[in-house]
Design a protein around this motif. Structure first.
Motif: not given
Length: 247
Positions: A222-232
């Motif tokens: 979940g944390t990984y997904i949030d990081k990717v989406r924020a960077e995107q």
């Protein structure tokens, strides 16, 4: 007197024989060279000398001329037909204005030369359209997975920009040259993009669940997904011309 006549006759015969040999040598020089050997000693050919010479060990060998020793010490080169064929990578088009902005922003953020990142941005945009992924998703994954350092390796053995496990995905690398291409930045991007595309298909078209599967699942996904989406999201703003802090 009779002895002198016999001697003169013998001299004439020898002269005729010598003349005949001279004419033969002039007409057939290659045959005469084979008789006397390439090194000038009768009955010994270059091949014979080479076969009797000791194995090379870094200097001139006893019984071999300097030229023969140099030939003996030439390293063995495999025939071209035995070398693995590596497909030539296509030449990427120059980056657009938006792609240059993204490359510059990423270079500043991750302390990497923008000129090295620009081709990756161009290729990522092409693969994003080809695989029907949302804009800048692949670039965001690269940023979170490796901070754009192409030779990074995780404790689990994941390698390259997209942190792909080469042992698990070895077959995907075959068309790019096999094991020798694991660390190539463009190859890492292409293989990782293929995996993410397949994850999206496997998860019924959900990029979020595809990212979770790409990460490997677990509580930290979940944390990984949030990081990717924020960077995107930041990358989308940069591509649109918005000034975004790099910290």
């Amino acid at each position: 007197m009779q002895v002198v006549r016999k001697l003169l006759t013998l001299i004439r015969i020898c002269g005729v024989v010598a003349l005949g040999l001279g004419v033969y040598a002039w007409l057939y020089p290659a045959t005469v060279k084979k008789w006397i050997g390439a090194d000038g000693s009768p009955g010994v050919t270059t091949a014979a000398v080479a076969s009797k010479a000791p194995a090379p060990s870094g200097g001139l060998k006893t019984g071999a001329t300097p030229g023969q020793a140099a030939l003996l010490e030439q390293p063995t080169v495999p025939a071209m037909s035995t070398l693995p064929a590596i497909p030539a990578m296509p030449v990427l088009p120059p980056p657009s204005s938006a792609q240059r902005s993204v490359a510059h922003w990423l270079g500043t953020r991750f302390h990497v030369a923008p000129g090295a990142i620009a081709p990756l941005v161009v290729e990522a945009d092409k693969l994003t359209r080809e695989y029907k992924l949302s804009p800048n998703l692949l670039i965001a994954v690269m940023a979170i997975e490796s901070n754009f350092h192409p030779y990074i390796q995780s404790e689990a053995g994941a390698q390259g920009l997209m942190q792909v496990m080469p042992v698990i995905h070895a077959k995907r690398y075959e068309k790019f040259g096999g094991k020798s291409s694991f660390m190539d930045p463009i190859v890492s991007l292409r293989v990782g993009a293929e995996i993410l595309r397949d994850c999206v298909k496997l998860k019924g078209g959900s990029e979020t669940e595809a990212l979770r599967f790409y990460f490997g699942g677990g509580d930290a996904s979940g944390t990984y997904i949030d990081k990717v989406r924020a960077e995107q999201h930041k990358l989308n703003l940069v591509a649109a011309g918005v000034r975004v802090p790099t910290n």
